[in-house]
Write a protein that holds these residues in place. Structure first.
Motif, PDB file in Angstrom:
ATOM      1  N   LEU A  97      -9.523  18.672   2.841  1.00 54.53           N
ATOM      2  CA  LEU A  97     -10.253  17.631   3.556  1.00 54.53           C
ATOM      3  C   LEU A  97     -10.660  16.490   2.627  1.00 54.53           C
ATOM      4  N   LEU A  98     -11.152  16.839   1.449  1.00 57.19           N
ATOM      5  CA  LEU A  98     -11.570  15.808   0.501  1.00 57.19           C
ATOM      6  C   LEU A  98     -10.376  14.983   0.027  1.00 57.19           C
ATOM      7  N   THR A  99      -9.256  15.643  -0.225  1.00 53.94           N
ATOM      8  CA  THR A  99      -8.072  14.930  -0.688  1.00 53.94           C
ATOM      9  C   THR A  99      -7.508  14.042   0.418  1.00 53.94           C
ATOM     10  N   GLU A 100      -7.514  14.551   1.639  1.00 56.17           N
ATOM     11  CA  GLU A 100      -7.037  13.756   2.772  1.00 56.17           C
ATOM     12  C   GLU A 100      -7.874  12.488   2.937  1.00 56.17           C
ATOM     13  N   ALA A 101      -9.182  12.632   2.851  1.00 57.21           N
ATOM     14  CA  ALA A 101     -10.063  11.471   2.985  1.00 57.21           C
ATOM     15  C   ALA A 101      -9.790  10.446   1.887  1.00 57.21           C
ATOM     16  N   PHE A 102      -9.427  10.942   0.726  1.00 55.35           N
ATOM     17  CA  PHE A 102      -9.109  10.064  -0.399  1.00 55.35           C
ATOM     18  C   PHE A 102      -7.794   9.315  -0.158  1.00 55.35           C
ATOM     19  N   ILE A 103      -6.781  10.015   0.372  1.00 59.72           N
ATOM     20  CA  ILE A 103      -5.434   9.463   0.511  1.00 59.72           C
ATOM     21  C   ILE A 103      -5.312   8.464   1.662  1.00 59.72           C
ATOM     22  N   VAL A 104      -5.957   8.762   2.785  1.00 58.42           N
ATOM     23  CA  VAL A 104      -5.651   8.014   4.018  1.00 58.42           C
ATOM     24  C   VAL A 104      -6.018   6.531   3.945  1.00 58.42           C
ATOM     25  N   GLU A 105      -6.884   6.152   3.033  1.00 58.15           N
ATOM     26  CA  GLU A 105      -7.227   4.734   2.915  1.00 58.15           C
ATOM     27  C   GLU A 105      -5.985   3.883   2.662  1.00 58.15           C
ATOM     28  N   ALA A 106      -5.026   4.436   1.906  1.00 60.13           N
ATOM     29  CA  ALA A 106      -3.822   3.682   1.581  1.00 60.13           C
ATOM     30  C   ALA A 106      -2.827   3.628   2.736  1.00 60.13           C
ATOM     31  N   LEU A 107      -3.092   4.378   3.817  1.00 60.60           N
ATOM     32  CA  LEU A 107      -2.164   4.430   4.943  1.00 60.60           C
ATOM     33  C   LEU A 107      -2.664   3.649   6.157  1.00 60.60           C
ATOM     34  N   GLN A 108      -3.764   2.964   6.026  1.00 59.58           N
ATOM     35  CA  GLN A 108      -4.354   2.287   7.180  1.00 59.58           C
ATOM     36  C   GLN A 108      -3.506   1.129   7.683  1.00 59.58           C
ATOM     37  N   THR A 109      -2.652   0.560   6.838  1.00 61.91           N
ATOM     38  CA  THR A 109      -1.816  -0.555   7.277  1.00 61.91           C
ATOM     39  C   THR A 109      -0.481  -0.078   7.852  1.00 61.91           C
ATOM     40  N   ALA A 110      -0.265   1.236   7.942  1.00 58.78           N
ATOM     41  CA  ALA A 110       0.990   1.756   8.495  1.00 58.78           C
ATOM     42  C   ALA A 110       1.120   1.384   9.968  1.00 58.78           C
ATOM     43  N   HIS A 111       2.355   1.330  10.453  1.00 63.79           N
ATOM     44  CA  HIS A 111       2.606   1.032  11.867  1.00 63.79           C
ATOM     45  C   HIS A 111       1.873   2.051  12.725  1.00 63.79           C
ATOM     46  N   GLU A 112       1.169   1.563  13.748  1.00 60.99           N
ATOM     47  CA  GLU A 112       0.324   2.455  14.554  1.00 60.99           C
ATOM     48  C   GLU A 112       1.120   3.553  15.241  1.00 60.99           C
ATOM     49  N   ASN A 120       0.841  -1.188   0.000  1.00 54.98           N
ATOM     50  CA  ASN A 120       0.000   0.000   0.000  1.00 54.98           C
ATOM     51  C   ASN A 120       0.881   1.245   0.000  1.00 54.98           C
ATOM     52  N   SER A 121       0.474   2.251  -0.754  1.00 53.83           N
ATOM     53  CA  SER A 121       1.285   3.458  -0.822  1.00 53.83           C
ATOM     54  C   SER A 121       0.436   4.663  -1.191  1.00 53.83           C
ATOM     55  N   ALA A 122       0.935   5.827  -0.773  1.00 55.79           N
ATOM     56  CA  ALA A 122       0.318   7.094  -1.121  1.00 55.79           C
ATOM     57  C   ALA A 122       1.414   8.048  -1.563  1.00 55.79           C
ATOM     58  N   TYR A 123       1.143   8.817  -2.609  1.00 58.36           N
ATOM     59  CA  TYR A 123       2.127   9.808  -3.049  1.00 58.36           C
ATOM     60  C   TYR A 123       1.458  11.169  -3.187  1.00 58.36           C
ATOM     61  N   LEU A 124       2.236  12.197  -2.829  1.00 57.31           N
ATOM     62  CA  LEU A 124       1.795  13.586  -2.892  1.00 57.31           C
ATOM     63  C   LEU A 124       2.915  14.376  -3.545  1.00 57.31           C
ATOM     64  N   ALA A 125       2.687  14.864  -4.743  1.00 52.24           N
ATOM     65  CA  ALA A 125       3.738  15.536  -5.499  1.00 52.24           C
ATOM     66  C   ALA A 125       3.379  16.997  -5.733  1.00 52.24           C
ATOM     67  N   GLY A 126       4.220  17.886  -5.208  1.00 57.63           N
ATOM     68  CA  GLY A 126       4.042  19.310  -5.420  1.00 57.63           C
ATOM     69  C   GLY A 126       4.841  19.800  -6.606  1.00 57.63           C
ATOM     70  N   ASP A 127       4.919  21.097  -6.756  1.00 60.79           N
ATOM     71  CA  ASP A 127       5.589  21.724  -7.904  1.00 60.79           C
ATOM     72  C   ASP A 127       7.035  21.238  -8.031  1.00 60.79           C
ATOM     73  N   ASP A 128       7.397  20.789  -9.220  1.00 62.14           N
ATOM     74  CA  ASP A 128       8.754  20.330  -9.557  1.00 62.14           C
ATOM     75  C   ASP A 128       9.158  19.055  -8.833  1.00 62.14           C
ATOM     76  N   HIS A 129       8.228  18.369  -8.212  1.00 62.97           N
ATOM     77  CA  HIS A 129       8.533  17.105  -7.548  1.00 62.97           C
ATOM     78  C   HIS A 129       8.030  15.936  -8.414  1.00 62.97           C
ATOM     79  N   HIS A 130       8.841  14.900  -8.442  1.00 64.46           N
ATOM     80  CA  HIS A 130       8.548  13.705  -9.232  1.00 64.46           C
ATOM     81  C   HIS A 130       8.629  12.496  -8.305  1.00 64.46           C
TER      82      HIS A 130
END
Length: 413
Positions: free
Chosen positions: A380-395, A262-272
């Motif tokens: 808020l909408l983007t956060e709700a979308f992203i966090v599903e992929a982080l649920q298996t992260a170490h607590e 599972n993974s989540a990525y967040l890319a800002g300006d000039d980030h790849h």
């Protein structure tokens, strides 16, 4: 064969490739090192003419190797209370005086090529650049018990031209370990190689966060070989760099094993940021679950490449599912995706899905009508979308990871 002979396949090498060649040639020459560098030299730094790298051109991004003048990367996640901390300072691993019960570590003084994995040019480069007599940049770790204390791997290199680190984990039968990693070093080019061998009934829970600046090029390569009924769970959050490739290769060699990527990525300006994975179901009755979610703003680029390979006969009764979903937050954002299924067995259940689009305008309107500012509503909408992929992260770090994502989204908004 010498290092010089091994580098012969390189044609028209870049300045960076020449520097890498000179550095390897200055190290103690061994057959293993020469073999590993030769495998890297077959392609050199990955570039867009290679099919699996057409959206992540390391060679074009890394024209030279120059030490950053200041610390560029930000801290990712804090060390959890009670964790066993291993620090890579860009040159060597710093190991604690006392390791948890069931954990033993040994410094390696020679390179070992990745013979069982095809391709992986950054992995082969890292293999050739580590295992030095004068440095502890390659450490093998054996897990011989159920280790409850998390192991925290801190990749916190100082400003430098390069940083190469390698770890090899051997998890004995019915043993387990939980890893948390913070990839936030300050080298112009950093490449990490982590290898896992899980024996029968072993389990690994791996969580990591990557962050770097637009002056850095980053490679994080992992391989995992799973025995019978072994379990490998990986959760990642990446913010990218000038160019960043996170590559994971999993191979099932025992029946009834399980992998979750599972993974989540967040890319800002000039980030790849590029998440690439390859899972080979070379044993029957194994399961894989993969979920990748991303959000990219103007000037950012996200890449997802996933492949499930199910060989004939030995891959029977495979159950695998791969999903990639991305949000393009603004005009000028880019997302490239390539999910693949290569199936030769006839009694399997495999599926994949891929979607990309924008935020739901109706939901945004609903939130705006209730007094929520536009920036906050989008975050808020983007956060709700992203966090599903982080649920298996170490607590111990899951909330920190969500906070990191939340801070990014509000800043970008």
């Amino acid at each position: 064969m010498t290092i010089a002979d091994a580098s012969n396949p390189l044609s028209n090498p870049t300045i960076a490739e020449k520097k890498l060649f000179d550095r390897c040639r200055a190290m103690r020459a061994t057959n293993s090192r020469t073999s590993a560098f030769g495998l890297f030299a077959e392609t050199g730094l990955p570039h867009r003419r290679m099919e699996q790298w057409k959206w992540t051109d390391i060679r074009a991004a890394l024209t030279n190797l120059e030490t950053p003048s200041i610390d560029l990367a930000k801290q990712t996640v804090e060390v959890p209370e009670g964790a066993c901390v291993l620090i890579f300072d860009g040159v060597a691993w710093k190991l604690p005086e006392t390791l948890p019960e069931g954990v033993s570590a040994h410094r390696q003084s020679d390179a070992t090529p990745l013979k069982t994995i095809e391709g992986l040019p950054l992995g082969q480069l890292t293999a050739s650049m580590t295992g030095q007599d004068s440095s502890s940049d390659f450490v093998s770790i054996e897990i011989s018990g159920k280790v409850d204390q998390p192991i925290f791997l801190d990749f916190a290199s100082a400003p430098a031209e390069t940083a190469f680190a390698r770890l090899a984990f051997n998890i004995l039968p019915d043993c387990s370990v939980r890893l948390i990693e913070a990839h936030s070093g300050n080298a112009a080019f950093s490449s990490t190689l982590i290898e896992f061998r899980l024996q029968s009934g072993a389990s690994v829970d791996r969580t990591f966060v990557q962050r770097a600046s637009t002056a850095q090029s980053v490679g994080i390569t992992a391989t995992a070989v799973l025995g019978e009924k072994a379990s490998f769970v990986q959760t990642a959050l990446g913010f990218g760099a000038k160019v960043c490739r996170v590559e994971t290769h999993v191979r099932f060699e025992g029946a009834e094993a399980h992998a979750e990527l599972n993974s989540a990525y967040l890319a800002g300006d000039d980030h790849h940021i590029d998440f690439t994975s390859h899972v080979t179901h070379a044993a029957p009755s194994c399961t894989t679950r993969q979920l990748t979610k991303g959000a990219v703003s103007k000037g950012g680029r996200g890449v997802f490449q996933g492949k499930f390979l199910v060989p004939r006969s030995i891959g029977q009764f495979t159950d695998a599912d791969m999903q990639h979903q991305a949000l393009l937050l603004e005009d000028g954002a880019e997302v490239f995706a390539k999910p693949e299924l290569e199936i030769y067995a006839d009694d399997v259940e495999c599926a994949h899905g891929n979607t990309s689009g924008q935020l739901d305008e109706a939901a945004l309107f609903y939130m705006r009508q209730r007094g929520i500012p536009a920036v906050e509503a989008r975050a808020l909408l983007t956060e709700a979308f992203i966090v599903e992929a982080l649920q298996t992260a170490h607590e111990a770090v899951r909330d920190q990871m969500i906070d990191e994502a939340r801070n990014f989204l509000r800043a970008e908004g």
